[in-house]
Design a protein around this motif. Sequence first.
Motif, PDB file in Angstrom:
ATOM      1  N   ASN A   3      47.084 -66.063  58.428  1.00 38.28           N
ATOM      2  CA  ASN A   3      47.488 -67.349  58.965  1.00 38.28           C
ATOM      3  C   ASN A   3      47.210 -68.502  58.006  1.00 38.28           C
ATOM      4  OD1 ASN A   3      48.589 -69.002  60.969  1.00 38.28           O
ATOM      5  ND2 ASN A   3      46.590 -69.434  61.857  1.00 38.28           N
ATOM      6  N   TYR A  16      50.909 -70.717  61.463  1.00 33.53           N
ATOM      7  CA  TYR A  16      51.414 -71.044  62.793  1.00 33.53           C
ATOM      8  C   TYR A  16      51.886 -72.493  62.844  1.00 33.53           C
ATOM      9  CZ  TYR A  16      51.699 -71.425  67.865  1.00 33.53           C
ATOM     10  OH  TYR A  16      52.143 -71.632  69.152  1.00 33.53           O
ATOM     11  N   ASP A  85      44.159 -75.100  70.637  1.00 32.57           N
ATOM     12  CA  ASP A  85      44.871 -73.819  70.680  1.00 32.57           C
ATOM     13  C   ASP A  85      45.036 -73.381  72.123  1.00 32.57           C
ATOM     14  OD1 ASP A  85      42.456 -72.531  71.540  1.00 32.57           O
ATOM     15  OD2 ASP A  85      41.823 -72.351  69.475  1.00 32.57           O
ATOM     16  N   ARG A 130      57.902 -68.120  66.750  1.00 28.28           N
ATOM     17  CA  ARG A 130      57.457 -66.729  66.868  1.00 28.28           C
ATOM     18  C   ARG A 130      57.079 -66.137  65.510  1.00 28.28           C
ATOM     19  NH1 ARG A 130      55.317 -66.230  71.610  1.00 28.28           N
ATOM     20  NH2 ARG A 130      56.788 -66.442  73.356  1.00 28.28           N
ATOM     21  N   GLY A 132      55.519 -67.933  63.418  1.00 25.19           N
ATOM     22  CA  GLY A 132      54.159 -68.447  63.366  1.00 25.19           C
ATOM     23  C   GLY A 132      53.196 -67.568  64.143  1.00 25.19           C
ATOM     24  N   CYS A 133      53.658 -67.063  65.285  1.00 25.18           N
ATOM     25  CA  CYS A 133      52.833 -66.133  66.070  1.00 25.18           C
ATOM     26  C   CYS A 133      52.529 -64.874  65.265  1.00 25.18           C
ATOM     27  CB  CYS A 133      53.553 -65.760  67.364  1.00 25.18           C
ATOM     28  SG  CYS A 133      53.742 -67.099  68.549  1.00 25.18           S
ATOM     29  N   ALA A 136      49.841 -65.613  62.716  1.00 29.41           N
ATOM     30  CA  ALA A 136      48.527 -65.804  63.330  1.00 29.41           C
ATOM     31  C   ALA A 136      48.015 -64.541  64.020  1.00 29.41           C
ATOM     32  CB  ALA A 136      48.585 -66.942  64.340  1.00 29.41           C
ATOM     33  N   CYS A 138      48.949 -63.804  67.196  1.00 30.84           N
ATOM     34  CA  CYS A 138      48.925 -64.006  68.642  1.00 30.84           C
ATOM     35  C   CYS A 138      50.202 -63.443  69.259  1.00 30.84           C
ATOM     36  CB  CYS A 138      48.776 -65.488  68.978  1.00 30.84           C
ATOM     37  SG  CYS A 138      50.100 -66.538  68.358  1.00 30.84           S
ATOM     38  N   SER A 155      43.435 -60.943  61.755  1.00 27.63           N
ATOM     39  CA  SER A 155      43.827 -61.783  62.884  1.00 27.63           C
ATOM     40  C   SER A 155      42.619 -62.146  63.739  1.00 27.63           C
ATOM     41  CB  SER A 155      44.860 -61.062  63.751  1.00 27.63           C
ATOM     42  OG  SER A 155      45.121 -61.805  64.922  1.00 27.63           O
ATOM     43  N   GLU A 168      56.285 -60.071  68.281  1.00 19.57           N
ATOM     44  CA  GLU A 168      56.595 -61.376  67.675  1.00 19.57           C
ATOM     45  C   GLU A 168      57.915 -61.325  66.912  1.00 19.57           C
ATOM     46  OE1 GLU A 168      52.090 -60.569  67.074  1.00 19.57           O
ATOM     47  OE2 GLU A 168      53.983 -59.500  66.881  1.00 19.57           O
TER      48      GLU A 168
END
Length: 252
Positions: A3, A16, A85, A130, A132-133, A136, A138, A155, A168
């Motif tokens: 990230n 993200y 967040d 997404r 960015g997800c 990261a 997430c 992560s 994602e």
Amino acid sequence: MKNELLTIGPLTVYGYGAMIALGVIAAWVVTELRAKKLRLSSDHVFALALWGLLGGLLCAKLLYWITEWKSIMADPGFILDTLSDGFVVYGGILGGILAGWIYCKNKKVNFWKYFDLVMPSVALAQGFGRIGCLLAGCCYGKETDSIFAITFHESEFAPNNVPLIPTEIYSSVLDFAHFALLLFIASRKKKDGQVAACYLIFYSIGRFILEFFRGDLIRGSVGVLSTSQFISLFTGAVGIIILILRSKKSNA
């Protein structure tokens, strides 16, 4: 995936945040270009973008806290700890739409025209979000033995060193396809409101299905459904109702 994309002195550029920013810029450019083509006010577009962004961020955060009510009850400090967040996409969508409706009502402009204008760009921004997800870690998927898997190593959100379904990536691809489909529908729509209705319908269906493959289900559930699946039932139904009603109305 990592990230932290770039660090310059005390400044760190996170993947993200960078993808969210890129998505907002791309959505803005597309909306402005389409507004000029449709002869819609650029001033209203700017105001709607600002209202939608603020309303979306606020409601995305509020819905996240609602889904985490148990954590808040156990430790009220959880609210302050998660100010930067923890957001729920559905909250952002609904909050942005509500803020846009309030603005149009206040300025006495045609909400449905601008609703149709903006929603394809929302799908475009989501596609970048997404990614960015993915950076990261997430919004990750369940563990899998499939060759179509992704494994995180650094992560802070997803389980590391475990093959996971790349939800994602699937979400991002669907969002970009959704954007293209909505542009196609917009070029052939008969009545204002049809594009926005299709956004609600298609996104709800896609999100409902993808939720079966998500592994981060600490976000809450309603019975056997995840919170997002439960919301999808209503947003999809609202989309269908809007499509039927707006198809019967004249453009006014």
